[in-house]
Design an enzyme around this catalytic site. Sequence first.
Site, PDB file in Angstrom:
ATOM      1  N   GLY A   1       0.814  -1.216   0.000  1.00  0.00           N
ATOM      2  CA  GLY A   1       0.000   0.000   0.000  1.00  0.00           C
ATOM      3  C   GLY A   1       0.840   1.255   0.000  1.00  0.00           C
TER       4      GLY A   1
ATOM      5  CG  HIS B   1       3.272   0.784  -5.590  1.00  0.00           C
ATOM      6  ND1 HIS B   1       3.356   1.806  -4.670  1.00  0.00           N
ATOM      7  CD2 HIS B   1       3.905  -0.279  -5.040  1.00  0.00           C
ATOM      8  CE1 HIS B   1       4.005   1.375  -3.601  1.00  0.00           C
ATOM      9  NE2 HIS B   1       4.357   0.122  -3.799  1.00  0.00           N
TER      10      HIS B   1
END
Length: 287
Positions: free
Chosen positions: A31, A37
């Site tokens: 996260g 990402h």
Amino acid sequence: LKTLETVAALRSELEPYRFAGKTIGLVPTMGALHAGHLSLIDRSRKETDVTVVSIFVNPKQFGPSEDFSKYPRTPEVDADLLRNAGVDILFHPSAIEMYPAGDSTSITVKGITDEFEGAIRPGHFDGVATVVAKLFNQVQPNIAFFGQKDAQQVAVIKQMVRDLQFPIKLRVGETVRERDGLALSSRNQYLSQKQHIEATGVIATLQRVSIALGLGKDIKSALSDASHYFSITCPDASLDYLEVVNIETFCKMDSFKGVEKLLVIIAARFGATRLLDNLIIDRPTTE
Ligand code: PAF
């Protein structure tokens, strides 16, 4: 975006896709998502039919005095980013779902983990290998995507995939950087503005090694010159290591003998924040 929290729900969601012959891509994350990402997600969407992103802050890869409890957790922002990025499935398990009571299996990849992050963070790579093996088993992706910024982690996972014969292809995405060169990391948000500016010395140090080796300098003097440069450019930081290693084995190298590429790796502390970075260096044509 479908958010699933249990292994059972994930498996039943994926089954029809698999049955229909669709390919599955997995981007494992903890996260606090950033452009690094998102670039892996983008690749997964291009190369596979269904993209699964996992978000799990894995307690087993943090040491007792590390930042597990304060690791950034931004679930709403992450979900929005994943929705906008066109991700199909977010797998967001709890710790008890990942490690049910009585869990006692751990994976150790030997050799590659002996030095650098493995030595400084004992148990870290066991935690990484174990959780990634679990995710591979839960999702059974065709392709899994990891970032080059965590180069030793990449080497460990490649070795594990070979050793445990996972039928999974690995793709490694280039490090995404801020405009000033700082490699993106969820931990960058811990840095003060002053530390952030100073931390641009990390990539500058790697580039110094790269340039010296490109000019045919020997590795030992390139490293000693660059670590001196680091101490001047980043006076408030402390250097954990600056080394040139084999990109697959993470053994220290003192020349390009037998290899076409080397990896220069660095880890440094800016206050309580550790930053990692690396550069791949091609064998100079003159060698
Ligand atoms: O690189 C990370 O974010 C983590 O180490 C990973 C691969 C998601 C395993 O927890």
